[in-house]
Design a protein around this motif. Structure first.
Motif, short mmCIF file in Angstrom:
data_model
loop_
_atom_site.label_atom_id
_atom_site.label_comp_id
_atom_site.label_asym_id
_atom_site.label_seq_id
_atom_site.Cartn_x
_atom_site.Cartn_y
_atom_site.Cartn_z
N GLY A 1 -31.17 -15.16 50.40
CA GLY A 1 -30.44 -15.11 49.04
C GLY A 1 -30.04 -13.58 48.46
N LEU A 2 -29.97 -12.95 49.43
CA LEU A 2 -29.65 -11.48 48.91
C LEU A 2 -28.16 -11.23 48.82
N PRO A 3 -28.08 -10.43 47.84
CA PRO A 3 -26.37 -10.03 47.83
C PRO A 3 -26.18 -8.89 48.55
N LEU A 4 -25.48 -9.31 49.80
CA LEU A 4 -25.22 -8.52 50.82
C LEU A 4 -24.21 -7.44 50.41
N ILE A 5 -23.09 -7.67 49.58
CA ILE A 5 -22.42 -6.80 49.04
C ILE A 5 -22.93 -5.60 48.56
N GLN A 6 -24.26 -5.89 47.78
CA GLN A 6 -24.90 -4.85 47.08
C GLN A 6 -25.61 -3.76 48.21
N TYR A 7 -25.89 -4.18 49.12
CA TYR A 7 -26.54 -3.49 50.12
C TYR A 7 -25.30 -2.91 51.37
N LEU A 8 -24.45 -3.49 51.43
CA LEU A 8 -23.58 -3.16 52.47
C LEU A 8 -22.14 -2.96 51.90
N PRO A 9 -21.67 -2.36 50.89
CA PRO A 9 -20.16 -2.22 50.36
C PRO A 9 -19.38 -1.29 51.13
N GLY A 10 -20.04 -0.48 51.91
CA GLY A 10 -19.00 0.19 52.90
C GLY A 10 -18.71 -0.65 54.06
N LEU A 11 -19.51 -1.35 54.54
CA LEU A 11 -19.14 -2.29 55.43
C LEU A 11 -18.29 -3.26 55.06
N PHE A 12 -18.20 -3.65 53.76
CA PHE A 12 -17.44 -4.72 53.21
C PHE A 12 -16.21 -4.17 53.22
N TYR B 1 -28.82 -17.78 59.65
CA TYR B 1 -29.43 -18.65 58.71
C TYR B 1 -30.52 -17.65 57.93
N THR B 2 -30.96 -16.70 58.63
CA THR B 2 -32.09 -15.81 57.89
C THR B 2 -31.41 -15.08 56.75
N ALA B 3 -30.15 -14.38 57.02
CA ALA B 3 -29.38 -13.71 56.12
C ALA B 3 -29.29 -14.58 54.80
N ALA B 4 -28.89 -15.80 55.17
CA ALA B 4 -28.52 -16.85 53.97
C ALA B 4 -29.56 -17.31 53.15
N ALA B 5 -30.83 -17.27 54.07
CA ALA B 5 -32.25 -18.01 53.34
C ALA B 5 -32.75 -16.70 52.41
N PHE C 1 -20.64 -12.28 49.83
CA PHE C 1 -20.82 -12.85 48.54
C PHE C 1 -21.36 -14.25 48.38
N ALA C 2 -22.19 -14.82 49.43
CA ALA C 2 -22.71 -16.05 49.52
C ALA C 2 -23.80 -16.28 48.53
N PHE C 3 -24.36 -15.33 48.08
CA PHE C 3 -25.17 -15.62 46.75
C PHE C 3 -24.80 -16.30 45.75
N SER C 4 -23.39 -16.20 45.53
CA SER C 4 -22.64 -16.98 44.52
C SER C 4 -21.48 -17.39 45.15
#
Length: 284
Positions: free
Chosen positions: A153-164, A147-151, A227-230
């Motif tokens: 609104g950060l583009p996780l892919i921008q910070y975690l491309p290696g983990l993706f 919930y916090t991660a979604a709230a 990519f939940a931000f979009s």
């Protein structure tokens, strides 16, 4: 209340979407092999047919173990879609896999034993990526709660491309695609063939298939989260990831379990570990 509705929708709709994806998978695979392939609803027909057959069990514990496997897979997905705790979700997923292995071990069959042992190898290969992904999300958002991660609104892919990239790599394992389908396979040309499901039949085998549909939707949801931000971009990437897995499945021969374990850990250490180190160095 809204998150609870998402959990209920997952429980109801995941087997429907999972079955449809399995049908589309078969058609796309058939086209790649220049075949017509079965109708898109064939997976549902197969499962209904299994429920209608006599349930021959070589061990009376097979069915309850498989039922527990299904329950924990459903719980894992429900925790994910109600924005629950990532660590609880990973724990439940590991427990569900353990029940699947136990169901195979109860068969007292060499084929099931080999399949169960290889499934344990796959657990060792894939689970560290999920734990690193949870650690990465905590590092970026400051919480293990989705919930916090979604709230944020950060583009996780921008910070975690290696983990993706790591998640995409183990998606092949979790979807039971070549070259990592070492514990169970639908392809008759491989020596493992049905592996840990060799001695499962009737409703027990049907439950295993339904659990696989639930797990597939949960895994694709995990891919979407980056990519939940979009939402539109997330859906597109998730769809492309699934189609890519079908292409990989149809263009690769199965690897030996040693290569599966080594290659997965190498990717995890280089891309996943490197991503976390970069986050710490950047002060995130």
């Amino acid at each position: 209340m809204e998150t609870l509705i998402w959990g209920i929708l997952y429980i109801i709709l995941a087997p429907v979407l999972g079955g449809l994806l399995a049908g589309i998978d078969r058609i796309v695979s058939a086209r790649m092999q220049r075949r017509v392939g079965p109708p898109v609803l064939q997976p549902f027909y197969d499962v209904l047919k299994l429920f209608g057959k006599d349930n021959f069990e070589v061990n009376r514990l097979q069915f309850p173990f498989m039922l527990c496997h299904l329950m924990f897979v459903m719980y894992t997905g429900a925790v994910f879609f109600i924005n629950g705790d990532l660590l609880l979700m990973i724990f439940a997923l590991t427990v569900s896999a353990s029940f699947l292995v136990l169901a195979a071990y109860t068969a007292n069959s060499p084929y099931s034993f080999v399949g169960a042992q290889r499934e344990l190898v796959l657990i060792l290969a894939a689970e560290p990526v999920l734990m690193l992904a949870a650690a990465g999300i905590y590092k970026v958002t400051g919480s293990f709660h989705l919930y916090t991660a979604a709230a944020t609104g950060l583009p996780l892919i921008q910070y975690l491309p290696g983990l993706f990239l790591c998640m995409f790599y183990i998606l092949t394992i979790k979807l039971r695609k070549s070259p990592f389908d070492i514990s169970v396979s639908h392809h008759a040309h491989q020596e493992i063939v049905k592996g840990l499901s060799t001695d499962l039949s009737g409703r027990t085998l049907a439950i295993m298939e339904i659990a696989h549909w639930y797990e597939n939707i949960f895994l694709l949801g995990f891919i979407f989260m980056f990519f939940a931000f979009s939402p539109l971009l997330g859906l597109l990437v998730t769809l492309l990831a699934y189609l890519a897995e079908i292409a990989v499945d149809n263009s690769n021969a199965r690897l030996r379990w040693q290569w599966t374990l080594v290659s997965t850990w190498l990717v995890t250490l280089v891309f996943g570990g490197g991503n976390l180190i970069a986050l710490y160095m950047a002060g995130k």
